[in-house]
Scaffold this motif. Structure first.
Motif, PDB file in Angstrom:
ATOM      1  N   GLU A 160       0.837  -1.196   0.000  1.00 12.51           N
ATOM      2  CA  GLU A 160       0.000   0.000   0.000  1.00 12.51           C
ATOM      3  C   GLU A 160       0.873   1.247   0.000  1.00 12.51           C
ATOM      4  O   GLU A 160       1.838   1.334   0.756  1.00 12.51           O
ATOM      5  CB  GLU A 160      -0.879  -0.033   1.255  1.00 12.51           C
ATOM      6  CG  GLU A 160      -1.805   1.126   1.419  1.00 12.51           C
ATOM      7  CD  GLU A 160      -2.635   0.966   2.676  1.00 12.51           C
ATOM      8  OE1 GLU A 160      -3.810   0.559   2.544  1.00 12.51           O
ATOM      9  OE2 GLU A 160      -2.119   1.230   3.769  1.00 12.51           O
ATOM     10  N   GLN A 161       0.545   2.198  -0.839  1.00 16.09           N
ATOM     11  CA  GLN A 161       1.272   3.471  -0.921  1.00 16.09           C
ATOM     12  C   GLN A 161       0.253   4.596  -0.758  1.00 16.09           C
ATOM     13  O   GLN A 161      -0.653   4.735  -1.571  1.00 16.09           O
ATOM     14  CB  GLN A 161       1.975   3.593  -2.275  1.00 16.09           C
ATOM     15  CG  GLN A 161       2.785   4.840  -2.451  1.00 16.09           C
ATOM     16  CD  GLN A 161       4.078   4.806  -1.648  1.00 16.09           C
ATOM     17  OE1 GLN A 161       4.777   3.816  -1.622  1.00 16.09           O
ATOM     18  NE2 GLN A 161       4.387   5.897  -0.991  1.00 16.09           N
ATOM     19  N   LEU A 162       0.410   5.391   0.305  1.00 15.10           N
ATOM     20  CA  LEU A 162      -0.536   6.464   0.602  1.00 15.10           C
ATOM     21  C   LEU A 162       0.170   7.801   0.714  1.00 15.10           C
ATOM     22  O   LEU A 162       1.257   7.899   1.271  1.00 15.10           O
ATOM     23  CB  LEU A 162      -1.271   6.191   1.926  1.00 15.10           C
ATOM     24  CG  LEU A 162      -2.105   4.919   2.008  1.00 15.10           C
ATOM     25  CD1 LEU A 162      -2.674   4.760   3.402  1.00 15.10           C
ATOM     26  CD2 LEU A 162      -3.211   4.948   0.980  1.00 15.10           C
ATOM     27  N   ARG A 163      -0.484   8.825   0.217  1.00 17.21           N
ATOM     28  CA  ARG A 163      -0.024  10.209   0.380  1.00 17.21           C
ATOM     29  C   ARG A 163      -0.810  10.791   1.548  1.00 17.21           C
ATOM     30  O   ARG A 163      -2.040  10.695   1.589  1.00 17.21           O
ATOM     31  CB  ARG A 163      -0.268  11.024  -0.894  1.00 17.21           C
ATOM     32  CG  ARG A 163       0.165  12.449  -0.821  1.00 17.21           C
ATOM     33  CD  ARG A 163       1.653  12.550  -0.750  1.00 17.21           C
ATOM     34  NE  ARG A 163       2.053  13.962  -0.783  1.00 17.21           N
ATOM     35  CZ  ARG A 163       3.270  14.379  -0.620  1.00 17.21           C
ATOM     36  NH1 ARG A 163       4.233  13.503  -0.426  1.00 17.21           N
ATOM     37  NH2 ARG A 163       3.554  15.644  -0.659  1.00 17.21           N
ATOM     38  N   VAL A 164      -0.103  11.388   2.488  1.00 14.44           N
ATOM     39  CA  VAL A 164      -0.730  11.965   3.678  1.00 14.44           C
ATOM     40  C   VAL A 164      -0.472  13.467   3.672  1.00 14.44           C
ATOM     41  O   VAL A 164       0.683  13.906   3.643  1.00 14.44           O
ATOM     42  CB  VAL A 164      -0.167  11.332   4.975  1.00 14.44           C
ATOM     43  CG1 VAL A 164      -0.826  11.936   6.200  1.00 14.44           C
ATOM     44  CG2 VAL A 164      -0.331   9.818   4.949  1.00 14.44           C
ATOM     45  N   TRP A 210       4.722  10.565   2.026  1.00 14.05           N
ATOM     46  CA  TRP A 210       4.256   9.285   1.508  1.00 14.05           C
ATOM     47  C   TRP A 210       4.435   8.236   2.594  1.00 14.05           C
ATOM     48  O   TRP A 210       5.438   8.233   3.299  1.00 14.05           O
ATOM     49  CB  TRP A 210       5.048   8.870   0.267  1.00 14.05           C
ATOM     50  CG  TRP A 210       4.688   9.645  -0.942  1.00 14.05           C
ATOM     51  CD1 TRP A 210       5.354  10.725  -1.455  1.00 14.05           C
ATOM     52  CD2 TRP A 210       3.572   9.416  -1.788  1.00 14.05           C
ATOM     53  NE1 TRP A 210       4.706  11.174  -2.568  1.00 14.05           N
ATOM     54  CE2 TRP A 210       3.610  10.392  -2.802  1.00 14.05           C
ATOM     55  CE3 TRP A 210       2.525   8.495  -1.793  1.00 14.05           C
ATOM     56  CZ2 TRP A 210       2.655  10.463  -3.809  1.00 14.05           C
ATOM     57  CZ3 TRP A 210       1.579   8.559  -2.795  1.00 14.05           C
ATOM     58  CH2 TRP A 210       1.652   9.538  -3.793  1.00 14.05           C
ATOM     59  N   ASN A 211       3.485   7.350   2.724  1.00 12.07           N
ATOM     60  CA  ASN A 211       3.569   6.254   3.681  1.00 12.07           C
ATOM     61  C   ASN A 211       3.435   4.936   2.922  1.00 12.07           C
ATOM     62  O   ASN A 211       2.464   4.722   2.205  1.00 12.07           O
ATOM     63  CB  ASN A 211       2.463   6.371   4.730  1.00 12.07           C
ATOM     64  CG  ASN A 211       2.581   5.311   5.797  1.00 12.07           C
ATOM     65  OD1 ASN A 211       3.661   5.068   6.315  1.00 12.07           O
ATOM     66  ND2 ASN A 211       1.474   4.657   6.111  1.00 12.07           N
ATOM     67  N   THR A 212       4.414   4.068   3.100  1.00 13.67           N
ATOM     68  CA  THR A 212       4.402   2.762   2.443  1.00 13.67           C
ATOM     69  C   THR A 212       4.192   1.680   3.495  1.00 13.67           C
ATOM     70  O   THR A 212       4.805   1.722   4.560  1.00 13.67           O
ATOM     71  CB  THR A 212       5.731   2.506   1.711  1.00 13.67           C
ATOM     72  OG1 THR A 212       5.933   3.559   0.771  1.00 13.67           O
ATOM     73  CG2 THR A 212       5.716   1.173   0.995  1.00 13.67           C
ATOM     74  N   ALA A 213       3.331   0.738   3.176  1.00 15.51           N
ATOM     75  CA  ALA A 213       3.069  -0.381   4.087  1.00 15.51           C
ATOM     76  C   ALA A 213       3.075  -1.676   3.293  1.00 15.51           C
ATOM     77  O   ALA A 213       2.606  -1.726   2.156  1.00 15.51           O
ATOM     78  CB  ALA A 213       1.729  -0.202   4.777  1.00 15.51           C
ATOM     79  N   LEU A 214       3.632  -2.708   3.897  1.00 13.75           N
ATOM     80  CA  LEU A 214       3.571  -4.055   3.333  1.00 13.75           C
ATOM     81  C   LEU A 214       2.914  -4.939   4.381  1.00 13.75           C
ATOM     82  O   LEU A 214       3.501  -5.242   5.421  1.00 13.75           O
ATOM     83  CB  LEU A 214       4.971  -4.579   2.995  1.00 13.75           C
ATOM     84  CG  LEU A 214       5.019  -6.011   2.459  1.00 13.75           C
ATOM     85  CD1 LEU A 214       4.202  -6.157   1.185  1.00 13.75           C
ATOM     86  CD2 LEU A 214       6.453  -6.444   2.234  1.00 13.75           C
ATOM     87  N   PHE A 215       1.668  -5.314   4.118  1.00 14.10           N
ATOM     88  CA  PHE A 215       0.895  -6.113   5.057  1.00 14.10           C
ATOM     89  C   PHE A 215       0.977  -7.593   4.690  1.00 14.10           C
ATOM     90  O   PHE A 215       0.797  -7.959   3.531  1.00 14.10           O
ATOM     91  CB  PHE A 215      -0.581  -5.699   5.043  1.00 14.10           C
ATOM     92  CG  PHE A 215      -0.838  -4.319   5.551  1.00 14.10           C
ATOM     93  CD1 PHE A 215      -0.841  -4.053   6.910  1.00 14.10           C
ATOM     94  CD2 PHE A 215      -1.104  -3.277   4.670  1.00 14.10           C
ATOM     95  CE1 PHE A 215      -1.094  -2.788   7.385  1.00 14.10           C
ATOM     96  CE2 PHE A 215      -1.367  -2.007   5.130  1.00 14.10           C
ATOM     97  CZ  PHE A 215      -1.357  -1.758   6.502  1.00 14.10           C
ATOM     98  N   LEU A 216       1.219  -8.431   5.695  1.00 10.33           N
ATOM     99  CA  LEU A 216       1.118  -9.881   5.557  1.00 10.33           C
ATOM    100  C   LEU A 216      -0.006 -10.321   6.477  1.00 10.33           C
ATOM    101  O   LEU A 216      -0.087  -9.861   7.626  1.00 10.33           O
ATOM    102  CB  LEU A 216       2.421 -10.561   5.951  1.00 10.33           C
ATOM    103  CG  LEU A 216       3.656 -10.172   5.129  1.00 10.33           C
ATOM    104  CD1 LEU A 216       4.878 -10.901   5.655  1.00 10.33           C
ATOM    105  CD2 LEU A 216       3.452 -10.458   3.655  1.00 10.33           C
TER     106      LEU A 216
END
Length: 176
Positions: free
Chosen positions: A117-121, A137-143
């Motif tokens: 997920e790549q989000l602009r805050v 920008w906030n990057t998340a890698l969810f498992l």
């Protein structure tokens, strides 16, 4: 003369009845054409919608997604999201972006997932507290892993990009 009148009216009546009551006919075969392609039969749409209102607080979020099922075991998809959060006289934020996800079902009841997920805050704080804004920008890698029943999955997912806070491992309960 009377005979011609009766003959004329009879022929007119037969002509009208014949041409107004003809059953439908087709010159070609009438096949039931399925307009939905195989691709669209394997796509499912979903997502989330959130509304939260309170005394001086507003939270609105929209997150549609589309998933393509390759087979009964593997699926992948895309999602977009937008959130607006505001606390009166303190804080306001717009968050938007997208994600790519993959789902694996080794058995019917178990679902394993991964999502990038790549989000602009865009955030701004009230001038009473110094009046500043922060854009990043906030990057998340969810498992994740979950229990699946019909169209609902309940489980946990973990952002492997987040820093641990003194041994605390934040997880998120999800419902798909």
């Amino acid at each position: 003369m009377e005979k011609h009148k009766i003959s004329f009216l009879t022929n007119l009546f037969l002509f009208v009845v014949f041409f107004t009551h003809i059953p439908n006919g087709y010159s070609q075969e009438n096949e039931n054409m399925d307009t939905k392609s195989v691709f669209w039969q394997k796509v499912q749409f979903g997502g989330g919608l959130g509304l939260g209102f309170g005394t001086g607080f507003t939270n609105i979020s929209v997150a549609p997604s589309a998933i393509y099922n390759f087979n009964e075991y593997f699926a992948t998809g895309l999602g977009v999201q937008y959130s607006y959060v505001k606390q009166r006289n303190f804080y306001q934020s717009n968050i938007y972006g997208g994600s790519v996800l993959a789902l694996f079902n080794p058995i019917e009841q178990i679902q394993l997932s991964t999502e990038l997920e790549q989000l602009r805050v865009n955030t701004s704080y009230d001038s009473f507290y110094g009046g500043f804004s922060d854009d990043f920008w906030n990057t998340a890698l969810f498992l994740g892993a979950g229990y699946r029943t019909q169209n609902v999955t309940i489980g946990l997912r973990y952002n492997v990009c987040i820093k641990k806070i003194k041994g605390f491992m934040p997880m998120l309960l999800f419902l798909l």
